[in-house]
Design an enzyme around this catalytic site. Structure first.
Site, PDB file in Angstrom:
ATOM      1  N   GLY A  36       0.843  -1.210   0.000  1.00  0.00           N
ATOM      2  CA  GLY A  36       0.000   0.000   0.000  1.00  0.00           C
ATOM      3  C   GLY A  36       0.865   1.241   0.000  1.00  0.00           C
ATOM      4  CG  ASN A  37      -0.193   4.673  -1.527  1.00  0.00           C
ATOM      5  OD1 ASN A  37      -0.903   5.497  -0.964  1.00  0.00           O
ATOM      6  ND2 ASN A  37      -0.572   4.036  -2.638  1.00  0.00           N
TER       7      ASN A  37
END
Ligand code: CTP
Length: 415
Positions: free
Chosen positions: A208-209
C-alpha cells in the site's frame, strides 16, 4: 464577499466565547449585518452588552422579551439570515442540534434556518474526541451543515490537543468561502477517486502507500457543497465524509477501483482522480498466510491498470477528466507528458519537495497544468482551499464558472 450579508452568530457557553467578540467585530468591519444569539449560559463568558455594542444590534438570548411581552421570532430570524454560524459550538449544543432539540432561541433559529449553517466546535480534547461528539458532528455534516474542525493546540485547561476553536480570522475566511460559493454545479454528476489502494500479498498482508484520502475528500465535499451529485470511489481510508449529495463506494485494490470507476464513468460529466493507485500488485496472492522460514522472500510484481488512462480512452466529448501528478523532478515536463499520455484535460501537480505539502499534511502547494493554457502555480494553502481552487478550475472548464475570474487569464495578465 461579506458586505451587507446577514449573518447570525450563535454563541454557546464555552471559554472560547471570548473570541466570539473578536469574530463579531471582524464580520462587522467587513460590512456584514450581524445578529448575535447567545445561550443563557454563554452570558457568563461574554456579556450581551459587549456583543450588542460590537454588532450594533441587541444581542438576543431568550425566546421572549420579558420587558415588553413580545417574543423573538425565530422563524423570521432563520429566514432573514444569509448564513448562520455557531461559534463556539459546545458539545452540549452540538448534541442538541444533531438531535433536533429546540429549548432555546439559538436552537429554534437553527431549526428554522434555510441558509448555510457553519459550526466551529470548541471544547476540551477528550470531549472533542468522544465518539458521541464525533457522531454528532457527522450527523450535522450529513444534514449539509459545514463543520470547521477544531485545530490542535494549547487548550484553556492547559492540556494540548484538538479542541480549540478555529481562530476568528480563519472562521471569517471560511465564511467568505461559503458565501462566495455559488450553486453553479447544481445537477452536475462528478466522480472523485481518493485514497490508496491495497494489493494483497496473502490473506493478511498487502502492498500500500501513505495516502490519507484528505485531498480527495476535500474535493468531493467542495463539489457537493456547490450543488454537484458526487460519487466518491474510496480506497481503504479511515476518514469519513457525510454529505447528502455524496454517494460513497468503498474499494480495496486498483482493479476494484478501476471497475467501480469505469462502471460509473459513462453517466458522469467529469471526474477528478486523486487516488494514489498502487502501480504494481503481486503476481499471485498466496491463499494462506505466508510463513516465515528464514529465507529471503521474493515477490513478483505485475503492473496494475492505469485507471486514469483507461478513463481517458473511454472519455466522450464534453466530459472533463482531471488527475493528479506527484513529481520529484522535471515536474512540469513530467506533468505535461502525463496529461497527454492519460488523455486528461488538466492535472494538479504536487511537489513532494515542498515543506507542508503531500501525504497526511493539512496543506498542499499545487500547480494547475491544463492542456489549453499556461500552468497556474498556487501558494501553499489548506487542502480545503486547494480543493476550492481545483473545483473553480473545473467549473471554468465545464463552462459553469459564472462570473468567477479565470485563474489562467489572471496568470497571463501577471506574466
Ligand atoms: N493513476 C491511475 N492509475 C494508476 C496510477 C496512477 O489512475 N495505476 C492516476 C492517479 O490517480 C493520478 C495520475 O494517474 O491522477 C498520476 O499519478 P502518478 O502516480 O503521479 O503517475 P503514474 O502514472 O503512477 O506515474 P509515475 O508513478 O511513474 O510518476
Amino acid at each position: 464577499m461579506l458586505q451587507d450579508k446577514k449573518i447570525i452568530v450563535g454563541i454557546t457557553a464555552g471559554i472560547a466565547a471570548y473570541k466570539a467578540a473578536i469574530l463579531v467585530r471582524a464580520l462587522v468591519k467587513k460590512g456584514a449585518q450581524v445578529q448575535v444569539i447567545l445561550t443563557e449560559k454563554a452570558k457568563k463568558f461574554v456579556t450581551p452588552l459587549t456583543l450588542a455594542t460590537l454588532s450594533k444590534r441587541p444581542a438576543l438570548s431568550a425566546l421572549a422579551n420579558e420587558a415588553d411581552g413580545t417574543w423573538h421570532n425565530h422563524v423570521e430570524l432563520g429566514l432573514w439570515a444569509d448564513l448562520m454560524l455557531v461559534a463556539p459550538a459546545t458539545a452540549n449544543t452540538l448534541a442538541k442540534m444533531a438531535n433536533g432539540q429546540a429549548d432555546s432561541l439559538l436552537l429554534t433559529t437553527y431549526l428554522s434556518a434555510r441558509c448555510p449553517v457553519v459550526v466551529a466546535p470548541a471544547m476540551d480534547l477528550d470531549m472533542y474526541a468522544h465518539p458521541s461528539t464525533r457522531e454528532n458532528l457527522r450527523r450535522l455534516a450529513a444534514f449539509g451543515n459545514i463543520v470547521l474542525e477544531a485545530p490542535a493546540g494549547e487548550l484553556a485547561s492547559g492540556l494540548v490537543g484538538q479542541g480549540r476553536m478555529m481562530e476568528p480570522e480563519d472562521i471569517v475566511a471560511a465564511l467568505e468561502r461559503v458565501l462566495g460559493r455559488g450553486r453553479e454545479l447544481e445537477g452536475l454528476r462528478a466522480l472523485v477517486n481518493a485514497g490508496p489502494t491495497h494489493e494483497a500479498i496473502d490473506p493478511v498482508r498487502f502492498i500500500g502507500n501513505h495516502s490519507s484520502g484528505k485531498m480527495g475528500l476535500a474535493i468531493a465535499r467542495e463539489l457537493a457543497e456547490r450543488g454537484a451529485q458526487v460519487c466518491l470511489v474510496a480506497g481503504p481510508i479511515a476518514l469519513r465524509l457525510e454529505h447528502p449529495r455524496v454517494e460513497r463506494v468503498d474499494v480495496v485494490s486498483a482493479r476494484e477501483m478501476l471497475q467501480a470507476c469505469l462502471d460509473r464513468w459513462p453517466g458522469m460529466d467529469c471526474a477528478i482522480l486523486s487516488a494514489a493507485v498502487a502501480d504494481y500488485r503481486p503476481a499471485e496472492v498466496a491463499p494462506r498466510k505466508i510463513k516465515r522460514d528464514g529465507e529471503a522472500l521474493r515477490l513478483e510484481l505485475v503492473p496494475n491498470p492505469d485507471i486514469a488512462a483507461e478513463m481517458g480512452k473511454a472519455k466522450r466529448p464534453g466530459q472533463i477528466l482531471a488527475g493528479f501528478a506527484l513529481e520529484t523532478n522535471d515536474e512540469l515536463r513530467n506533468a505535461q507528458a502525463k496529461l497527454q499520455r492519460k488523455g486528461l484535460d488538466f492535472i494538479v501537480l504536487n511537489s513532494l519537495a515542498e515543506p507542508g505539502a503531500g501525504f497526511a499534511h493539512d496543506t498542499n502547494r499545487v500547480t494547475l497544468v491544463d492542456a489549453l493554457r499556461p500552468p497556474v502555480p498556487f501558494p501553499l494553502k489548506t487542502k480545503d482551499q486547494v480543493a476550492a481552487d481545483i473545483v473553480d478550475h473545473l467549473a471554468l472548464r465545464l463552462g459553469r464558472a459564472g462570473n468567477m475570474p479565470d485563474p489562467g487569464s489572471v496568470q497571463q495578465a501577471a506574466d
